[in-house]
Scaffold this motif. Structure first.
Motif, mmCIF file in Angstrom:
data_model
loop_
_atom_site.group_PDB
_atom_site.id
_atom_site.type_symbol
_atom_site.label_atom_id
_atom_site.label_comp_id
_atom_site.label_asym_id
_atom_site.label_seq_id
_atom_site.Cartn_x
_atom_site.Cartn_y
_atom_site.Cartn_z
ATOM 1 N N THR A 190 -5.997 4.595 -83.187
ATOM 2 C CA THR A 190 -6.551 5.383 -84.281
ATOM 3 C C THR A 190 -7.786 6.098 -83.756
ATOM 4 O O THR A 190 -8.314 5.765 -82.688
ATOM 5 N N ARG A 224 -13.266 14.630 -83.126
ATOM 6 C CA ARG A 224 -12.780 15.755 -83.946
ATOM 7 C C ARG A 224 -13.254 17.087 -83.373
ATOM 8 O O ARG A 224 -12.499 18.059 -83.326
ATOM 9 N N GLU A 277 -11.346 17.963 -80.279
ATOM 10 C CA GLU A 277 -10.002 18.396 -80.669
ATOM 11 C C GLU A 277 -10.038 19.851 -81.137
ATOM 12 O O GLU A 277 -9.211 20.665 -80.728
ATOM 13 N N GLU A 295 -1.243 13.170 -82.523
ATOM 14 C CA GLU A 295 -0.037 13.004 -83.331
ATOM 15 C C GLU A 295 -0.494 12.490 -84.695
ATOM 16 O O GLU A 295 -1.564 11.897 -84.813
ATOM 17 N N ARG A 296 0.308 12.714 -85.703
ATOM 18 C CA ARG A 296 -0.042 12.259 -87.056
ATOM 19 C C ARG A 296 1.024 11.307 -87.578
ATOM 20 O O ARG A 296 2.219 11.501 -87.340
ATOM 21 N N THR A 297 0.553 10.294 -88.291
ATOM 22 C CA THR A 297 1.490 9.359 -88.927
ATOM 23 C C THR A 297 1.986 9.989 -90.219
ATOM 24 O O THR A 297 1.500 11.049 -90.641
ATOM 25 N N ASN A 355 -0.648 10.777 -92.417
ATOM 26 C CA ASN A 355 -1.527 11.800 -91.861
ATOM 27 C C ASN A 355 -2.722 11.243 -91.091
ATOM 28 O O ASN A 355 -3.738 11.919 -90.943
ATOM 29 N N TYR A 356 -2.621 10.010 -90.595
ATOM 30 C CA TYR A 356 -3.668 9.458 -89.738
ATOM 31 C C TYR A 356 -3.462 9.962 -88.324
ATOM 32 O O TYR A 356 -2.336 10.055 -87.843
ATOM 33 N N ARG A 357 -4.575 10.264 -87.647
ATOM 34 C CA ARG A 357 -4.505 10.665 -86.249
ATOM 35 C C ARG A 357 -4.176 9.438 -85.397
ATOM 36 O O ARG A 357 -4.775 8.389 -85.568
ATOM 37 N N TYR A 376 -3.682 8.498 -81.208
ATOM 38 C CA TYR A 376 -3.895 8.981 -79.852
ATOM 39 C C TYR A 376 -3.245 8.051 -78.849
ATOM 40 O O TYR A 376 -3.198 6.840 -79.039
#
Length: 145
Positions: free
Chosen positions: A9, A25, A28, A37-39, A42-44, A46
């Motif tokens: 995360t 952030r 990025e 990538e997003r779950t 919508n969690y980042r 890595y």
């Protein structure tokens, strides 16, 4: 997409790299760190490689490389040649050498002014104020603006 078992995360990545979440952030947004990538929620997430990349970026920053130079180093690291890396580092080294010379000159002027000032009396005629007023500013200095 990295597997959920090896993904980090943003908080875990920040902790592993020793930076704040906002730094991640920012990197990025600036293209220093590839978008996460997003779950489904919508969690980042890595990959573990992001830790090594962030550490590389932080080390390059401690050596004084700008974000633009770091972007170039990262691109070269992904597929460039040593000559290009060396040229970038050589240019950066020359910039550091020039800044050192500027700092040495500033130190000499300030040291003389401080030595000439006894620290007593009115400001009028103060060697430090006089040195600041009479010395032209360096044409190379941008004051960070």
């Amino acid at each position: 997409m990295p597997s959920l078992h090896t993904s980090l995360t943003i908080g875990k990545l920040a902790q592993a790299a020793g930076v704040g979440v906002e730094t991640i952030r920012y990197y990025e947004r600036e293209g220093i760190l590839p978008p996460a990538e997003r779950t489904a929620a919508n969690y980042r997430m890595y990959s573990p490689a992001a830790v090594a990349r962030l550490r590389f970026v932080l080390r390059a920053k401690t050596l004084g490389f700008s974000l633009a130079e770091i972007r170039n180093l990262l691109a070269l690291q992904a597929g460039g040649d040593r000559g290009a890396v060396r040229a970038l580092a050589q240019a950066h080294l020359q910039d550091i050498e020039a800044r050192i010379q500027d700092l040495l000159a500033m130190r000499a002027v300030l040291a003389t002014a401080v030595a000439d000032c006894d620290g007593h009396g009115a400001v009028d005629g103060c060697p430090i104020i006089d040195a600041i007023q009479t010395r032209p500013a360096s044409t190379d200095h941008t004051d960070g603006v």
